[in-house]
Motif scaffolding. Structure first.
Motif, PDB file in Angstrom:
ATOM      1  N   SER A  44     141.413 139.144 104.594  1.00 28.79           N
ATOM      2  CA  SER A  44     141.728 137.719 104.596  1.00 28.79           C
ATOM      3  C   SER A  44     143.095 137.404 103.990  1.00 28.79           C
ATOM      4  O   SER A  44     143.454 136.240 103.847  1.00 28.79           O
ATOM      5  N   TYR A  45     143.852 138.438 103.642  1.00 30.61           N
ATOM      6  CA  TYR A  45     145.195 138.213 103.111  1.00 30.61           C
ATOM      7  C   TYR A  45     146.229 138.645 104.150  1.00 30.61           C
ATOM      8  O   TYR A  45     145.887 139.248 105.164  1.00 30.61           O
ATOM      9  N   ALA A  46     147.487 138.343 103.899  1.00 31.53           N
ATOM     10  CA  ALA A  46     148.587 138.684 104.814  1.00 31.53           C
ATOM     11  C   ALA A  46     148.326 138.154 106.217  1.00 31.53           C
ATOM     12  O   ALA A  46     148.529 138.842 107.212  1.00 31.53           O
ATOM     13  N   GLU A  47     147.884 136.918 106.312  1.00 32.83           N
ATOM     14  CA  GLU A  47     147.546 136.328 107.612  1.00 32.83           C
ATOM     15  C   GLU A  47     148.729 135.579 108.195  1.00 32.83           C
ATOM     16  O   GLU A  47     149.445 134.870 107.496  1.00 32.83           O
ATOM     17  N   ASP A  48     148.920 135.747 109.484  1.00 31.92           N
ATOM     18  CA  ASP A  48     149.957 135.035 110.219  1.00 31.92           C
ATOM     19  C   ASP A  48     149.287 133.894 110.972  1.00 31.92           C
ATOM     20  O   ASP A  48     148.447 134.128 111.848  1.00 31.92           O
ATOM     21  N   ILE A  49     149.638 132.654 110.637  1.00 31.58           N
ATOM     22  CA  ILE A  49     148.976 131.512 111.260  1.00 31.58           C
ATOM     23  C   ILE A  49     149.283 131.463 112.750  1.00 31.58           C
ATOM     24  O   ILE A  49     150.351 131.878 113.201  1.00 31.58           O
ATOM     25  N   SER A  56     151.223 132.177 120.145  1.00 34.59           N
ATOM     26  CA  SER A  56     149.957 132.819 119.833  1.00 34.59           C
ATOM     27  C   SER A  56     148.858 131.775 119.718  1.00 34.59           C
ATOM     28  O   SER A  56     149.083 130.664 119.255  1.00 34.59           O
ATOM     29  N   HIS A  57     147.641 132.162 120.139  1.00 35.02           N
ATOM     30  CA  HIS A  57     146.507 131.244 120.109  1.00 35.02           C
ATOM     31  C   HIS A  57     145.482 131.620 119.052  1.00 35.02           C
ATOM     32  O   HIS A  57     144.502 130.913 118.868  1.00 35.02           O
ATOM     33  N   ILE A  58     145.695 132.743 118.358  1.00 27.97           N
ATOM     34  CA  ILE A  58     144.775 133.181 117.319  1.00 27.97           C
ATOM     35  C   ILE A  58     145.563 133.645 116.101  1.00 27.97           C
ATOM     36  O   ILE A  58     146.723 134.025 116.202  1.00 27.97           O
ATOM     37  N   SER A  59     144.909 133.588 114.946  1.00 21.24           N
ATOM     38  CA  SER A  59     145.531 134.094 113.731  1.00 21.24           C
ATOM     39  C   SER A  59     145.515 135.614 113.752  1.00 21.24           C
ATOM     40  O   SER A  59     144.659 136.229 114.375  1.00 21.24           O
ATOM     41  N   ALA A  60     146.476 136.211 113.072  1.00 18.39           N
ATOM     42  CA  ALA A  60     146.595 137.667 113.082  1.00 18.39           C
ATOM     43  C   ALA A  60     147.034 138.165 111.716  1.00 18.39           C
ATOM     44  O   ALA A  60     147.607 137.424 110.913  1.00 18.39           O
ATOM     45  N   SER A  61     146.762 139.423 111.462  1.00 18.84           N
ATOM     46  CA  SER A  61     147.205 140.062 110.230  1.00 18.84           C
ATOM     47  C   SER A  61     148.659 140.503 110.386  1.00 18.84           C
ATOM     48  O   SER A  61     149.077 140.958 111.446  1.00 18.84           O
ATOM     49  N   ARG A  62     149.423 140.407 109.289  1.00 15.15           N
ATOM     50  CA  ARG A  62     150.835 140.784 109.301  1.00 15.15           C
ATOM     51  C   ARG A  62     151.051 142.212 108.796  1.00 15.15           C
ATOM     52  O   ARG A  62     152.187 142.611 108.542  1.00 15.15           O
ATOM     53  N   LEU A  63     149.984 142.992 108.666  1.00 10.48           N
ATOM     54  CA  LEU A  63     150.081 144.313 108.048  1.00 10.48           C
ATOM     55  C   LEU A  63     150.247 145.450 109.055  1.00 10.48           C
ATOM     56  O   LEU A  63     150.013 146.606 108.721  1.00 10.48           O
ATOM     57  N   GLY A  64     150.653 145.126 110.277  1.00 10.50           N
ATOM     58  CA  GLY A  64     150.842 146.166 111.282  1.00 10.50           C
ATOM     59  C   GLY A  64     151.934 147.148 110.911  1.00 10.50           C
ATOM     60  O   GLY A  64     151.826 148.349 111.165  1.00 10.50           O
ATOM     61  N   ASP A 113     155.035 139.697 103.712  1.00 12.51           N
ATOM     62  CA  ASP A 113     153.819 139.760 104.517  1.00 12.51           C
ATOM     63  C   ASP A 113     152.580 139.411 103.690  1.00 12.51           C
ATOM     64  O   ASP A 113     151.703 138.675 104.140  1.00 12.51           O
ATOM     65  N   ILE A 114     152.518 139.974 102.495  1.00 11.12           N
ATOM     66  CA  ILE A 114     151.355 139.761 101.644  1.00 11.12           C
ATOM     67  C   ILE A 114     151.346 138.353 101.058  1.00 11.12           C
ATOM     68  O   ILE A 114     150.302 137.696 100.985  1.00 11.12           O
ATOM     69  N   LYS A 115     152.519 137.898 100.655  1.00 17.84           N
ATOM     70  CA  LYS A 115     152.625 136.557 100.064  1.00 17.84           C
ATOM     71  C   LYS A 115     153.647 135.767 100.863  1.00 17.84           C
ATOM     72  O   LYS A 115     154.835 135.726 100.536  1.00 17.84           O
ATOM     73  N   ASN A 116     153.188 135.139 101.927  1.00 18.60           N
ATOM     74  CA  ASN A 116     154.053 134.456 102.878  1.00 18.60           C
ATOM     75  C   ASN A 116     154.856 133.345 102.217  1.00 18.60           C
ATOM     76  O   ASN A 116     154.356 132.598 101.385  1.00 18.60           O
TER      77      ASN A 116
END
Length: 233
Positions: A44-49, A56-64, A113-116
């Protein structure tokens, strides 16, 4: 900690497709990487709105990017253990000095990424410029003086101008590719093709590792859309 991602039947179908394709192209290692990527999307952290990039139509993780780094490091470590190749010239084809600037910028991006929005764009731009400026000044051999682009090769052979243009290109390239990160499959697909060409041209193991990592990430990113490279990537 509450999981922000809800898995529907459609999500499970997509995950199944990721597992099947990764097993076909990359075997057991591909399945292991897919499980890592799936685990990252459940955090639930590092989320890209979803409306950040406007595509984009969905939220995604920024940890790729962190996942690609871990996968590449694991492949290199496996090669060291199995003695697939010799540990001689940097990470199998790239001198160590050439890794300092990218890894420093990746660490800077991981913080974001972790703390946008923790670091301002101006601060990151200045720090990246200082990092590349210092590294290229210490090791001027990193300036691509043999680029063989008419006109540009003469400019790059002028020490100060070559240093300046290389710093501008490196910093500009990082920011340019980051703009395309929200389009599923676009950036990792380009990177996979690029590292494949680099590997075929140089036979450097690091490019083979990056080709594999980015290839697996491309499959997951294109099908699920729930994981992007992020600033660290």
């Amino acid at each position: 900690m509450k999981n922000v991602f809800i898995f529907s039947e459609k999500d499970l179908f997509k995950m199944s497709m990721c597992l099947i394709l990764s097993a076909i192209f990359f075997g057991i290692s591909g399945l292991l990487v897919m499980m890592l990527l799936q685990w990252l999307t459940r955090q639930s952290y590092a989320e890209d709105i979803q409306d950040k990039h406007g595509i984009s139509h969905i939220s995604a993780s920024r940890l790729g990017g962190a996942a690609v780094f871990i996968c590449t490091l694991a492949l290199i470590f496996s090669a060291v253990i199995t003695e697939v190749t010799l540990f001689n010239k940097g990470a199998y084809g790239v001198f160590w000095i050439g890794w300092i600037a990218p890894l420093a910028c990746a660490a800077l991006g991981l913080v974001e990424d972790i703390k946008n929005n923790h670091l301002t764009p101006r601060f990151r731009l200045v720090v990246m410029s200082l990092i590349f400026g210092l590294i290229i000044a210490v090791s001027p051999s990193l300036v691509p003086v043999e680029l063989n682009v008419f006109g540009l090769q003469y400019l790059l052979n002028i020490p100060v101008l070559g240093w300046f243009l290389t710093v501008i290109f490196c910093v500009g390239f990082i920011n340019a590719v980051n703009m395309a990160d929200g389009a599923n499959g676009l950036l990792p697909g380009i990177l996979t093709i690029s590292f494949t060409i680099f590997y075929l041209e140089t036979n450097g193991f690091v490019y083979a590792a990056l080709m594999t990592s980015c290839g697996l990430f491309t499959i997951f990113n294109l099908i699920s859309g729930r994981l992007i490279l992020g600033d660290a990537g």
